[in-house]
Scaffold this motif. Sequence first.
Motif, PDB file in Angstrom:
ATOM      1  N   ASN A  65      13.778  49.787  14.055  1.00  0.00           N
ATOM      2  CA  ASN A  65      14.222  50.014  12.690  1.00  0.00           C
ATOM      3  C   ASN A  65      14.663  51.468  12.496  1.00  0.00           C
ATOM      4  N   GLN A 141       9.615  48.120   1.560  1.00  0.00           N
ATOM      5  CA  GLN A 141       8.487  47.240   1.279  1.00  0.00           C
ATOM      6  C   GLN A 141       8.898  45.771   1.272  1.00  0.00           C
ATOM      7  N   LEU A 143      10.766  44.305   3.384  1.00  0.00           N
ATOM      8  CA  LEU A 143      10.663  43.778   4.747  1.00  0.00           C
ATOM      9  C   LEU A 143       9.252  43.301   5.054  1.00  0.00           C
ATOM     10  N   GLN A 144       8.266  43.853   4.375  1.00  0.00           N
ATOM     11  CA  GLN A 144       6.882  43.444   4.618  1.00  0.00           C
ATOM     12  C   GLN A 144       6.640  42.010   4.167  1.00  0.00           C
ATOM     13  N   LEU A 145       7.510  41.498   3.298  1.00  0.00           N
ATOM     14  CA  LEU A 145       7.374  40.122   2.825  1.00  0.00           C
ATOM     15  C   LEU A 145       7.905  39.108   3.833  1.00  0.00           C
ATOM     16  N   PRO A 148       6.383  38.494  10.389  1.00  0.00           N
ATOM     17  CA  PRO A 148       6.549  39.497  11.451  1.00  0.00           C
ATOM     18  C   PRO A 148       7.559  39.105  12.531  1.00  0.00           C
ATOM     19  N   ARG A 151      10.882  39.584  11.048  1.00  0.00           N
ATOM     20  CA  ARG A 151      11.113  40.970  10.643  1.00  0.00           C
ATOM     21  C   ARG A 151      11.792  41.760  11.761  1.00  0.00           C
ATOM     22  N   GLU A 155      15.376  43.462  11.511  1.00  0.00           N
ATOM     23  CA  GLU A 155      15.553  44.904  11.695  1.00  0.00           C
ATOM     24  C   GLU A 155      16.603  45.187  12.776  1.00  0.00           C
TER      25      GLU A 155
END
Length: 189
Positions: A65, A141, A143-145, A148, A151, A155
């Motif tokens: 990222n 933040q 992306l935290q939703l 993984p 994600r 990224e």
Amino acid sequence: MRAYFSSCFLFMFLLALPLGVQADSLGEAAIEAYIDSLGPVRQLGEKLQAEGKQSFLEREITPRNGELFDPHTRGVKVLQRESADDYSELGRIVRQYGFTSAESWALTGDRVVLAYGAIKAEAESPEILQLAQQMQGMDPQMLQLVPPEMRQQMEQAVSIARTLAQVPAADKQSVRPYTAQLDRIFSQP
């Protein structure tokens, strides 16, 4: 676009300054030398894959990222660090095509591949470039939703899209006449 990256992933990771040309100029001679070198470089990549060395290269060249996508340059660095003999072999191969080093080949390769990718994205998937613009203002933040496993892929896609969106118009103009030739090369298994 996705097919392009997966089909050329094997040798993209392998591997700056173009043949006697200044860094700000991506000329025909440098582009053609890069293209001519791809056959022998691909053979080296196949050898590395047969020896089981592909996984450490793939892991190292994948942008994290916020990092730009520069697969050739990253590949050369990891090859130099992890496999000195193969790094030397790559240098020997690319010097035959007029490059001064594996690093000079890698910088040229990154510029050619990224210009090619940007040309293809503009023509076939302009939403990739729009994604880069949209993601710039996105709250990290958010992306935290995302789960993984998704994600990391997201990224990576954003890193690649950002890099493609930043390709200089002059590089795209220089590479455009070689698009059909690169299509053929990158579509080879």
